[in-house]
Design an enzyme around this catalytic site. Structure first.
Site, PDB file in Angstrom:
ATOM      1  N   SER A 147       0.869  -1.181   0.000  1.00  0.00           N
ATOM      2  CA  SER A 147       0.000   0.000   0.000  1.00  0.00           C
ATOM      3  C   SER A 147       0.903   1.227   0.000  1.00  0.00           C
ATOM      4  CB  SER A 147      -0.849   0.000   1.277  1.00  0.00           C
ATOM      5  OG  SER A 147      -1.385   1.274   1.531  1.00  0.00           O
ATOM      6  N   TYR A 160      -2.326  -1.150  10.457  1.00  0.00           N
ATOM      7  CA  TYR A 160      -2.286  -1.310   8.990  1.00  0.00           C
ATOM      8  C   TYR A 160      -0.961  -0.776   8.434  1.00  0.00           C
ATOM      9  CZ  TYR A 160      -3.897  -1.029   4.112  1.00  0.00           C
ATOM     10  OH  TYR A 160      -4.030  -1.181   2.747  1.00  0.00           O
TER      11      TYR A 160
HETATM   12  P1  NAD Z   1     -11.172  -6.072  -0.300  1.00  0.00           P
HETATM   13  O1  NAD Z   1     -11.728  -5.934   1.062  1.00  0.00           O
HETATM   14  O2  NAD Z   1     -12.097  -6.117  -1.454  1.00  0.00           O
HETATM   15  O3  NAD Z   1     -10.240  -7.375  -0.397  1.00  0.00           O
HETATM   16  C1  NAD Z   1      -9.629  -8.003   0.674  1.00  0.00           C
HETATM   17  C2  NAD Z   1      -9.910  -9.491   0.551  1.00  0.00           C
HETATM   18  O4  NAD Z   1      -9.158 -10.195   1.547  1.00  0.00           O
HETATM   19  C3  NAD Z   1     -11.389  -9.837   0.782  1.00  0.00           C
HETATM   20  O5  NAD Z   1     -11.865 -10.631  -0.278  1.00  0.00           O
HETATM   21  C4  NAD Z   1     -11.382 -10.615   2.092  1.00  0.00           C
HETATM   22  O6  NAD Z   1     -12.375 -11.628   2.144  1.00  0.00           O
HETATM   23  C5  NAD Z   1      -9.990 -11.219   2.051  1.00  0.00           C
HETATM   24  N1  NAD Z   1      -9.519 -11.627   3.377  1.00  0.00           N
HETATM   25  C6  NAD Z   1      -9.602 -10.931   4.546  1.00  0.00           C
HETATM   26  N2  NAD Z   1      -9.089 -11.662   5.550  1.00  0.00           N
HETATM   27  C7  NAD Z   1      -8.670 -12.832   5.003  1.00  0.00           C
HETATM   28  C8  NAD Z   1      -8.066 -13.990   5.526  1.00  0.00           C
HETATM   29  N3  NAD Z   1      -7.770 -14.110   6.840  1.00  0.00           N
HETATM   30  N4  NAD Z   1      -7.779 -15.017   4.678  1.00  0.00           N
HETATM   31  C9  NAD Z   1      -8.068 -14.929   3.354  1.00  0.00           C
HETATM   32  N5  NAD Z   1      -8.636 -13.843   2.806  1.00  0.00           N
HETATM   33  C10 NAD Z   1      -8.944 -12.815   3.622  1.00  0.00           C
HETATM   34  O7  NAD Z   1     -10.145  -4.885  -0.459  1.00  0.00           O
HETATM   35  P2  NAD Z   1      -9.030  -4.601  -1.563  1.00  0.00           P
HETATM   36  O8  NAD Z   1      -8.929  -3.147  -1.656  1.00  0.00           O
HETATM   37  O9  NAD Z   1      -9.251  -5.389  -2.776  1.00  0.00           O
HETATM   38  O10 NAD Z   1      -7.731  -5.111  -0.782  1.00  0.00           O
HETATM   39  C11 NAD Z   1      -6.804  -6.026  -1.349  1.00  0.00           C
HETATM   40  C12 NAD Z   1      -5.395  -5.659  -0.887  1.00  0.00           C
HETATM   41  O11 NAD Z   1      -5.047  -4.396  -1.427  1.00  0.00           O
HETATM   42  C13 NAD Z   1      -5.248  -5.540   0.631  1.00  0.00           C
HETATM   43  O12 NAD Z   1      -4.002  -6.106   1.026  1.00  0.00           O
HETATM   44  C14 NAD Z   1      -5.246  -4.042   0.855  1.00  0.00           C
HETATM   45  O13 NAD Z   1      -4.544  -3.665   2.021  1.00  0.00           O
HETATM   46  C15 NAD Z   1      -4.522  -3.583  -0.409  1.00  0.00           C
HETATM   47  N6  NAD Z   1      -4.732  -2.165  -0.718  1.00  0.00           N
HETATM   48  C16 NAD Z   1      -5.966  -1.688  -1.061  1.00  0.00           C
HETATM   49  C17 NAD Z   1      -6.116  -0.328  -1.336  1.00  0.00           C
HETATM   50  C18 NAD Z   1      -7.434   0.280  -1.716  1.00  0.00           C
HETATM   51  O14 NAD Z   1      -7.535   1.511  -1.756  1.00  0.00           O
HETATM   52  N7  NAD Z   1      -8.461  -0.502  -2.034  1.00  0.00           N
HETATM   53  C19 NAD Z   1      -5.009   0.522  -1.261  1.00  0.00           C
HETATM   54  C20 NAD Z   1      -3.783  -0.001  -0.900  1.00  0.00           C
HETATM   55  C21 NAD Z   1      -3.652  -1.356  -0.636  1.00  0.00           C
END
Ligand code: NAD
Length: 263
Positions: A147, A160
């Site tokens: 991130s 986080y």
């Molecule tokens: P999201 O909530 O759609 O996806 C996260 C996924 O992780 C979900 O499908 C959830 O079910 C799964 N998950 C949670 N706990 C889990 C576990 N213990 N075992 C297996 N799966 C699990 O959100 P996203 O934005 O798609 O996030 C994906 C990644 O991207 C994350 O690591 C997040 O930190 C990172 N990220 C997202 C953003 C953003 O703005 N969306 C920015 C920077 C980083």
């Protein structure tokens, strides 16, 4: 398109939603074998639809339920990938969670939950994939979803930010350690992306406006824009790239406060 991804097997954790889902569908378009890891019973239907979409686009896919914080689930995820597709070539450690709490009120349980999902879960994914690559002499690729908060401090999200800072040095350390084996380990640092993790924030116009002010390019990114960086990093086009965190953030880490030329 990246023709060398055709027939490669990729595991993506937390792939039923958001960035993981977009990656799964994109690897399907690249005709890869996609292992969709999902966490919750509520995501079964979503993954069934994804499998159909991936097959329709020329790839292959299975879905495997599992919790990335559990060592046995990660081992089983890799075993199922190999049973079904015969090998593993690419591991994408994507699953992640966040919750907003002033740091002085953050419980140990909440701290542990975020660290074990975001950091320990990614470590387990790296360790098991590397072990498999070494045993089978595979020059595999690993991508850890970090991130912009591996760089930018984030009050109320100390767990986080600590997890993402940890991912940065874990990725670089593993990249250095396994470079002689030609195993490439990289990270991706998304900025603000339109996914369920942000649904509540972006549904409030005031909060969304606040986020937009932090993005020099002036829009919230789409998960497909992150998936586009993942396929490149996994492909042979990035054959000499390891230990990198590829930032895809519309300029969020470029000190947007200086955009008007004052400072
Ligand atoms: P999201 O909530 O759609 O996806 C996260 C996924 O992780 C979900 O499908 C959830 O079910 C799964 N998950 C949670 N706990 C889990 C576990 N213990 N075992 C297996 N799966 C699990 O959100 P996203 O934005 O798609 O996030 C994906 C990644 O991207 C994350 O690591 C997040 O930190 C990172 N990220 C997202 C953003 C953003 O703005 N969306 C920015 C920077 C980083």
């Amino acid at each position: 398109m990246y023709p060398d991804l055709k027939g490669k097997t990729v595991i993506i954790t937390g792939a039923a939603t958001g960035i993981g889902k977009a990656c799964a569908l994109r690897f399907g378009q690249e005709h890869a074998n996609v292992v969709i890891n999902f966490h919750s019973d509520k995501q079964v239907k979503e993954t069934e639809e994804m499998i159909k979409e991936i097959k329709d686009s020329g790839g292959n896919a299975i879905a495997v339920q599992g919790d990335v914080t559990k060592e046995s689930d990660i081992k089983q995820l890799i075993e199922k990938a190999i049973d079904e597709f015969g090998s593993l070539d690419i591991m994408i450690n994507n699953a992640g969670i966040e919750n907003e709490v002033p740091s002085h009120e953050l419980t140990l349980d909440d701290w542990n939950k975020v660290i074990s999902t975001n950091l320990t879960g990614q470590f387990l994914g790296c360790r098991e994939a590397i072990d498999y690559f070494l045993e089978h002499d595979i020059q595999g690729a690993i991508i850890n979803m970090s991130s912009v908060h591996e760089i930018i401090p984030w009050p109320h999200f100390v767990h986080y930010a600590a997890s993402k800072g940890g991912i940065k040095l874990m990725t670089q350390t593993l990249a250095l350690e396994y470079a002689p084996k030609r195993i490439r380990i990289n990270g991706i640092a998304p900025g603000a992306i339109n996914t369920p993790i942000n649904a509540e924030k972006f549904s409030d116009p005031k909060q969304k406006e606040g986020v937009l002010k932090l993005i020099p390019m002036g829009y919230i990114g789409e998960p497909e824009e992150i998936a586009a960086t993942a396929v490149w990093l996994a492909s042979s086009q990035a054959s000499y790239v390891t230990g990198l965190t590829l930032i895809a953030d519309g300029g969020m880490t470029l000190y947007p406060g200086f955009q008007a030329g004052k400072g």
